[in-house]
Design a protein around this motif. Structure first.
Motif, short mmCIF file in Angstrom:
data_model
loop_
_atom_site.label_atom_id
_atom_site.label_comp_id
_atom_site.label_asym_id
_atom_site.label_seq_id
_atom_site.Cartn_x
_atom_site.Cartn_y
_atom_site.Cartn_z
N GLU A 75 -5.38 17.17 -25.21
CA GLU A 75 -5.09 16.51 -23.93
C GLU A 75 -3.62 16.12 -23.83
OE1 GLU A 75 -8.04 13.62 -22.35
OE2 GLU A 75 -6.39 12.20 -22.48
N SER B 235 -13.51 22.01 -24.73
CA SER B 235 -13.22 23.07 -25.69
C SER B 235 -14.34 23.12 -26.73
CB SER B 235 -11.88 22.83 -26.39
OG SER B 235 -10.81 22.94 -25.48
N HIS C 177 -9.98 15.71 -21.56
CA HIS C 177 -10.15 16.88 -22.42
C HIS C 177 -11.12 16.51 -23.54
CE1 HIS C 177 -8.30 20.76 -24.05
NE2 HIS C 177 -9.35 20.50 -24.79
N SER D 131 -7.46 26.22 -23.55
CA SER D 131 -7.48 25.38 -22.35
C SER D 131 -6.38 25.77 -21.37
CB SER D 131 -7.34 23.91 -22.75
OG SER D 131 -8.43 23.53 -23.57
N SER E 273 -12.92 27.49 -23.96
CA SER E 273 -12.63 26.30 -23.14
C SER E 273 -13.11 26.50 -21.71
CB SER E 273 -11.13 26.00 -23.13
OG SER E 273 -10.69 25.55 -24.39
N VAL F 35 -11.60 19.37 -19.00
CA VAL F 35 -11.62 20.58 -19.83
C VAL F 35 -12.46 20.29 -21.07
CG1 VAL F 35 -10.26 22.24 -21.14
CG2 VAL F 35 -9.34 21.30 -19.02
#
Length: 503
Positions: A415, A436, A385, A453, A359, A434
């Motif tokens: 998220e 991943s 995310h 994350s 991440s 973020v």
């Protein structure tokens, strides 16, 4: 002549909800509108034929968010809706999950469910309406289906539960639980919460299941009064004799294979070898042979899957032995790293067994928050995310496309898990993204993304309230009342089990 429509209403919480059918989309298999106040969605369910050569059930569920429902013109260059945005895809997935398990095993007819937004007050979300509308369209259609289902959202404000809260109430709530179920059971749960106690969650689940009963009763009344006669469909299932022959042929080699702990590659390679040998033996008619002594390839393959499922499940239920040798409560080995990229703001590498996630966290000014163009009152999104699942993560080679619905769903899942622990905008005025990357997959990369994350956010210096971790829980049951709860399920246990519950 204008067709006569029929309306059916009931109350859930403090609001009256109404199904209407008979006026729109007369050529669809089933069509309804469903709504409360100024919020209305329209759903259709239609069944086609069987596509030659397919070995799966081709169900598609689409939610089309039309901005005219809220009196808005799309903000794109062409001023029309384009591909489905994230929230629309998540609503489609939310609708799909409780509906799909209630179709008959072996069904191969193409079934398509389409839901449109027809009216939105911008105060209340439409996702729960979509699930109920889709169920009603199916139950009154000519499509064989073991419904109905219904759905409700449960919030909690100042210690009091609220049914189907508005957007403003959701923001003030410490619980956002969406639950769908049948008359007797819960089929789907999706929830985000601000660290509420376990007993409160149990109460919310009980309230949710109780609250959907009026909607289920109403749909059963609709099916009785206006429902079409269900069509006959061919079920592509092997007969009992074929299942018995295949089970007797492969059970010995399968048990021998499963007697030792297996990696993902060892499991699938071993099962493929058993399948290939048995298939050649039981389906290939030799020169001069009697075709009646052999079975069709597609029936063998269906029976082989059933045998594999039965054997793996019985070993777990009867002996507590999982394919990789773990006990039911055992978690795979974990190792982690941070700061793997010198220029990224924050990175977290999380590995659990054969599942590995890397991440990356990036911080920016609030001006780089995502702008939203939808029917909700939220116009920007500060925390994003994203999740990517490249083919090499499962040892495959295929074209790279845009983000799949699964990738969007998994990103939203992670998220939702991390959002409650992020600092608020006043104390930490940054946009946060973020990403991943699934580098290796054998069970719950979404929960691996939560763990990776958390590491990336801390590595980036984001003052989160607490670390968050996730794990996928599984369940194996039988008709004798036996059950085993599995911790940290791998891909095989997800595929052959009864539940994939991400916590």
């Amino acid at each position: 002549m204008k067709p006569e429509s029929k309306k059916y209403s009931t109350t859930v919480g403090s609001q009256t909800y109404t199904f209407e059918t008979g006026k729109l989309a007369g050529q669809a298999g089933g069509a309804v509108t469903f709504g409360t106040g100024d919020n209305i969605v329209f759903a259709t369910a239609t069944m086609g034929g069987v596509r030659e050569g397919i070995d799966f059930f081709p169900l598609s569920v689409d939610y089309e968010e039309r901005l005219y429902a809220g009196g808005k013109i799309p903000g794109s260059f062409f001023r029309r809706e384009g591909r489905a945005h994230t929230e629309a895809i998540l609503t489609a997935r939310l609708t799909d999950r409780p509906i799909r398990p209630l179709f008959q095993d072996g069904m191969r007819n193409e079934v398509q469910i389409i839901v449109y937004s027809h009216s939105s007050d911008g105060i209340n979300p439409l996702d729960i309406l979509a699930i109920n509308a889709a169920s009603a369209a199916l139950i009154i259609s000519d499509i064989p289906w073991n419904g109905p289902i219904a759905a409700v959202r449960v919030g909690r404000i100042n210690g009091e539960f609220v049914l189907n809260p508005s957007y403003a109430e959701i923001d003030a709530s410490d619980l956002d639980l969406r639950i769908a179920g049948s008359k007797d059971a819960i089929l789907m749960v999706e929830c985000g919460a601000d660290e509420i106690p376990d007993n409160i969650m149990v109460e919310a689940l009980e309230l949710g299941h109780k609250s959907i009963q009026p909607l289920i009763d109403l749909q059963m009344q609709m099916a009785k009064e206006v429902g079409k006669e269900k069509r006959e469909v061919t079920l592509f299932l092997p007969g009992d004799e074929i299942k018995k022959k295949v089970f007797n042929r492969v059970s010995g080699p399968m048990n021998e294979l499963l007697d030792k702990p297996l990696s993902k590659v060892e499991f699938y390679t071993g099962m493929t070898a058993i399948k290939t040998e048995a298939e050649a033996e039981m389906t290939t008619v030799p020169e001069g042979g009697n075709p009646d002594d052999f079975m069709p390839v597609n029936m063998f393959r269906e029976a082989f899957e059933l045998a594999e499922q039965a054997i793996v499940r019985e070993r777990i239920l009867g002996e507590g032995k999982r394919p990789d040798g773990r006990t039911p409560t055992e978690v795979r080995d974990i190792w982690c790293e941070v700061n793997t990229s010198p220029r990224a703001h924050g990175t977290g590498l999380f590995t659990r067994g054969e599942t590995q996630i890397l991440s990356f966290a990036t911080l920016a000014t609030l001006g780089e928050a995502q702008e939203l163009d939808n029917l909700s009152p939220n116009h920007t999104k500060r925390y994003m995310h994203h999740y990517n699942f490249p083919p090499f993560s499962v040892g495959e080679a295929r074209f790279l496309r845009g983000s799949s619905r699964r990738e969007i769903g998994h990103g939203a899942l992670a998220e939702r898990a991390l959002e409650p622990v992020l600092p608020n905008e006043e104390t930490f005025p940054y946009a946060i993204r973020v990403v991943s990357e699934a580098l290796s997959s054998n069970g719950s990369t979404s929960m691996g993304s939560v763990c990776g994350s958390t590491l990336a956010l801390m590595d980036a210096g984001v003052p989160i309230k607490a670390p968050v971790s996730g794990v996928a829980m599984g369940l194996i049951t039988d008709d004798k009342g036996r059950y085993k709860i599995l911790t940290d399920i791998q891909g095989t246990e997800d595929h052959l089990g009864d539940m994939d519950f991400k916590v």
